[in-house]
Scaffold this motif. Structure first.
Motif, PDB file in Angstrom:
ATOM      1  N   LYS A 163      15.339 -35.750 -17.546  1.00 57.20           N
ATOM      2  CA  LYS A 163      14.414 -36.727 -16.954  1.00 57.20           C
ATOM      3  C   LYS A 163      13.104 -36.080 -16.503  1.00 57.20           C
ATOM      4  CE  LYS A 163      13.998 -39.725 -12.989  1.00 57.20           C
ATOM      5  NZ  LYS A 163      14.526 -40.019 -11.691  1.00 57.20           N
ATOM      6  N   ASN A 164      11.997 -36.559 -17.068  1.00 53.21           N
ATOM      7  CA  ASN A 164      10.650 -36.132 -16.681  1.00 53.21           C
ATOM      8  C   ASN A 164      10.422 -34.631 -16.792  1.00 53.21           C
ATOM      9  OD1 ASN A 164      10.046 -38.818 -16.024  1.00 53.21           O
ATOM     10  ND2 ASN A 164      10.906 -38.539 -13.981  1.00 53.21           N
ATOM     11  N   ARG A 165      11.083 -33.980 -17.695  1.00 56.38           N
ATOM     12  CA  ARG A 165      10.915 -32.544 -17.879  1.00 56.38           C
ATOM     13  C   ARG A 165      10.617 -32.238 -19.344  1.00 56.38           C
ATOM     14  NH1 ARG A 165      11.251 -33.313 -13.248  1.00 56.38           N
ATOM     15  NH2 ARG A 165      12.322 -32.160 -11.622  1.00 56.38           N
ATOM     16  N   LEU A 166       9.784 -31.228 -19.528  1.00 50.95           N
ATOM     17  CA  LEU A 166       9.550 -30.672 -20.852  1.00 50.95           C
ATOM     18  C   LEU A 166      10.210 -29.299 -20.907  1.00 50.95           C
ATOM     19  CD1 LEU A 166       5.736 -31.371 -21.387  1.00 50.95           C
ATOM     20  CD2 LEU A 166       7.652 -32.520 -22.519  1.00 50.95           C
ATOM     21  N   TYR A 167      10.730 -28.967 -22.061  1.00 46.99           N
ATOM     22  CA  TYR A 167      11.168 -27.614 -22.345  1.00 46.99           C
ATOM     23  C   TYR A 167      10.123 -27.042 -23.287  1.00 46.99           C
ATOM     24  CZ  TYR A 167      13.333 -23.891 -25.007  1.00 46.99           C
ATOM     25  OH  TYR A 167      13.570 -22.694 -25.623  1.00 46.99           O
ATOM     26  N   ALA A 168       9.636 -25.849 -22.998  1.00 45.45           N
ATOM     27  CA  ALA A 168       8.677 -25.184 -23.873  1.00 45.45           C
ATOM     28  C   ALA A 168       9.054 -23.719 -24.033  1.00 45.45           C
ATOM     29  CB  ALA A 168       7.264 -25.309 -23.307  1.00 45.45           C
ATOM     30  N   GLU A 169       8.761 -23.207 -25.208  1.00 43.75           N
ATOM     31  CA  GLU A 169       8.966 -21.790 -25.499  1.00 43.75           C
ATOM     32  C   GLU A 169       7.641 -21.235 -25.986  1.00 43.75           C
ATOM     33  OE1 GLU A 169      12.383 -20.890 -27.973  1.00 43.75           O
ATOM     34  OE2 GLU A 169      11.242 -19.258 -28.889  1.00 43.75           O
ATOM     35  N   TRP A 170       7.139 -20.251 -25.246  1.00 47.98           N
ATOM     36  CA  TRP A 170       5.893 -19.576 -25.600  1.00 47.98           C
ATOM     37  C   TRP A 170       6.215 -18.156 -26.039  1.00 47.98           C
ATOM     38  CZ3 TRP A 170       1.708 -20.476 -21.257  1.00 47.98           C
ATOM     39  CH2 TRP A 170       1.526 -21.859 -21.039  1.00 47.98           C
ATOM     40  N   ILE A 171       5.492 -17.681 -27.034  1.00 47.02           N
ATOM     41  CA  ILE A 171       5.600 -16.292 -27.491  1.00 47.02           C
ATOM     42  C   ILE A 171       4.227 -15.654 -27.341  1.00 47.02           C
ATOM     43  CG2 ILE A 171       6.206 -14.748 -29.397  1.00 47.02           C
ATOM     44  CD1 ILE A 171       8.553 -16.547 -28.662  1.00 47.02           C
ATOM     45  N   LYS A 172       4.181 -14.478 -26.714  1.00 47.54           N
ATOM     46  CA  LYS A 172       2.900 -13.773 -26.551  1.00 47.54           C
ATOM     47  C   LYS A 172       2.450 -13.242 -27.908  1.00 47.54           C
ATOM     48  CE  LYS A 172      -0.435 -11.900 -24.221  1.00 47.54           C
ATOM     49  NZ  LYS A 172      -1.024 -12.253 -22.975  1.00 47.54           N
ATOM     50  N   LYS A 173       1.185 -13.523 -28.237  1.00 53.91           N
ATOM     51  CA  LYS A 173       0.606 -13.044 -29.504  1.00 53.91           C
ATOM     52  C   LYS A 173       0.283 -11.574 -29.412  1.00 53.91           C
ATOM     53  CE  LYS A 173      -1.536 -17.426 -30.746  1.00 53.91           C
ATOM     54  NZ  LYS A 173      -2.811 -18.096 -30.991  1.00 53.91           N
TER      55      LYS A 173
END
Length: 173
Positions: A163-173
């Motif tokens: 509920k009302n949440r995003l999951y995100a995965e970031w990778i450092k370039k």
């Protein structure tokens, strides 16, 4: 996070990972035995039981953290390659969040992974009056794209989580 926000979470927040499809216990499948994990805003440091010394948790509100400190004041004491922001870096003004993101960019190196649970709604803790003092940052898909570009990350994945949440995965370039 200001003192009122820290106090709110210390007094009223309860962990609930069971309803998170991506940013809950499923994250354990993404962490390799060779990873070194910094859990930013670890809360009650629940991952310590699962990952042991592989994870180091920092939090300004909970004594269960390995170190009782804010992200802004924390100085990395060793190298990490995985960063968890599971409901942290979610508070304050755009300028405050951008300072936190700049620090995250400064401490990460190419290939490092950041796993996020982001509040995408604003204040959804309306069940408690003290929550009106919490400055929830309204994350969005567009802000993830913008900040990844600005701070030299690749947006590897983004999903609607609980509920009302995003999951995100970031990778450092």
């Amino acid at each position: 996070m200001n003192q009122q926000e820290t106090q709110y979470f210390r007094d009223h927040w309860q962990p609930n990972w069971g309803d998170k499809k991506y940013s809950g216990w499923a994250l354990l499948d993404k962490i390799k035995p060779t990873d070194s994990v910094l859990d930013i805003g670890c809360g009650t440091n629940m991952l310590k039981d699962k990952l042991g010394d592989q994870v180091y948790g920092i939090d300004p509100a909970f004594d269960q953290a390995d170190q009782l400190i804010t992200w802004e004041d924390y100085k990395p004491h060793k190298e990490f390659n995985v960063y968890l922001c599971l409901g942290s870096l979610n508070f304050g003004t755009t300028q405050e969040v951008e300072r936190q993101l700049q620090k995250l960019s400064d401490v990460t190196k190419s290939g490092d992974r950041v796993y996020w649970r982001q509040n995408s709604f604003g204040n959804d803790h309306l069940w408690h009056d003290d929550s009106r003092n919490v400055r929830f940052f309204p994350w969005s898909r567009e802000l993830n794209k913008k900040y990844c570009e600005k701070y030299n990350f690749q947006l590897n994945d983004i999903q609607d989580d609980a509920k009302n949440r995003l999951y995100a995965e970031w990778i450092k370039k």
